[in-house]
Structures are given as C-alpha cells and as structure tokens.
Design an enzyme around this catalytic site. Sequence first.
Site, PDB file in Angstrom:
ATOM      1  N   ARG A  58       0.813  -1.223   0.000  1.00 22.15           N
ATOM      2  CA  ARG A  58       0.000   0.000   0.000  1.00 22.15           C
ATOM      3  C   ARG A  58       0.843   1.268   0.000  1.00 22.15           C
ATOM      4  O   ARG A  58       0.338   2.346  -0.321  1.00 22.15           O
ATOM      5  CB  ARG A  58      -1.012  -0.043   1.139  1.00 22.15           C
ATOM      6  CG  ARG A  58      -2.100  -1.115   0.885  1.00 22.15           C
ATOM      7  CD  ARG A  58      -3.107  -1.204   1.997  1.00 22.15           C
ATOM      8  NE  ARG A  58      -2.534  -1.457   3.299  1.00 22.15           N
ATOM      9  CZ  ARG A  58      -2.341  -2.656   3.840  1.00 22.15           C
ATOM     10  NH1 ARG A  58      -2.670  -3.736   3.169  1.00 22.15           N
ATOM     11  NH2 ARG A  58      -1.824  -2.773   5.042  1.00 22.15           N
ATOM     12  N   GLU A  95       3.413  -6.666  13.599  1.00 22.27           N
ATOM     13  CA  GLU A  95       2.468  -6.812  14.704  1.00 22.27           C
ATOM     14  C   GLU A  95       2.143  -8.282  14.925  1.00 22.27           C
ATOM     15  O   GLU A  95       1.880  -8.710  16.034  1.00 22.27           O
ATOM     16  CB  GLU A  95       1.162  -6.078  14.396  1.00 22.27           C
ATOM     17  CG  GLU A  95       1.315  -4.580  14.292  1.00 22.27           C
ATOM     18  CD  GLU A  95       0.692  -4.039  13.034  1.00 22.27           C
ATOM     19  OE1 GLU A  95      -0.444  -3.541  13.094  1.00 22.27           O
ATOM     20  OE2 GLU A  95       1.346  -4.119  11.981  1.00 22.27           O
TER      21      GLU A  95
END
Length: 171
Positions: A58, A95
Amino acid sequence: MDFKDYIRVIPDFPQPGISFKDITTLLKNGEAYRSSINELKKMVEHLKIDVIAGPEARGFVVGAPLAYALGVGFTPIRKSGKLPYETIEVGYDLEYGKDKLAMHTDAIEKGQNVLIADDLLATGGTIATSVNLVRQLGGNVVGAAFMIELTELNGRDKLQGIDVFTLMHYE
C-alpha cells in the site's frame, strides 16, 4: 473533507483483536483519493524531497501518486526476493509475525533526501526498517507521510528525529 468517512473498519482482521483500517474504500473514490494525495502533498511540499520510497504494497498507492504530484522520483521497498536486481535486505518484526524488506542497491543515491510514504503507521516496524534501508544506501530521510496513524501503538517512537505527517488518527 473528512477522510475517515472513506475508511472501512474491519474488526478481527487479520486476527482476533485487530481492527483493520481498509483504505480500499478511499482509493476507489476518485475525489477522496485525489484529495488525500493533495493533502499529503501540502503537508510535505516544504521539505526538500528528491525521491519518495514506499513499502510494499500500500506504500505504492500512496507514495507513487505523491511522488508524481511533487514531481520527484519513486522507489519501491519490497519483500525479500521480489526485486530483480542486486538488493540489500533488513529483517524486522510485524504486529503479527516477522518479515524482511529489500531495496535495489542503486535505488537511492548518496545524499538524496527521501520521504517515506505508506498507508498506515502502526507499531513503526515497517517504517523503521524502511528508514534503515534508505540510510544504509546513503539517503537522508527527511520525513514520513501516512494516510492513517494508529496512535495507541506508538509507532512514532521508532521514528525519533523524523518528521511524521498523517491525515487521520485512530486511537
């Protein structure tokens, strides 16, 4: 324009407890997409930027149009094994996992001023790794620009000394 109106929030994706901020609903709206890039441009145009680097995937849809709007070059930061030429690589923690990022060894010229652009600043792992890659190539990171920042994850803490520019903040 309130860009949050164009963000779809998906609970428990990609795993339970994660509240995914989906920018595809913003990207599919031409006016919102153009306005978001123009707003980011206004935030960073005072910087002396030679090239924008954007991490896969992205970061491409934020960094490339921002580079176009500013009249500067764009260089991709890809996952390991995706670039066809000689690369440098750095590993990092996500994460929810581990990964490696890579850049072509000739992607940045020594002394170039680089803005790193991505859709989201969360824990800061991807961007800190991107900064590391740019600096290994001799680039000067002049800032980092994002559509979204998840402030509760304190990603800015990993970007000490780097100006951070963000369109939207989520707790």
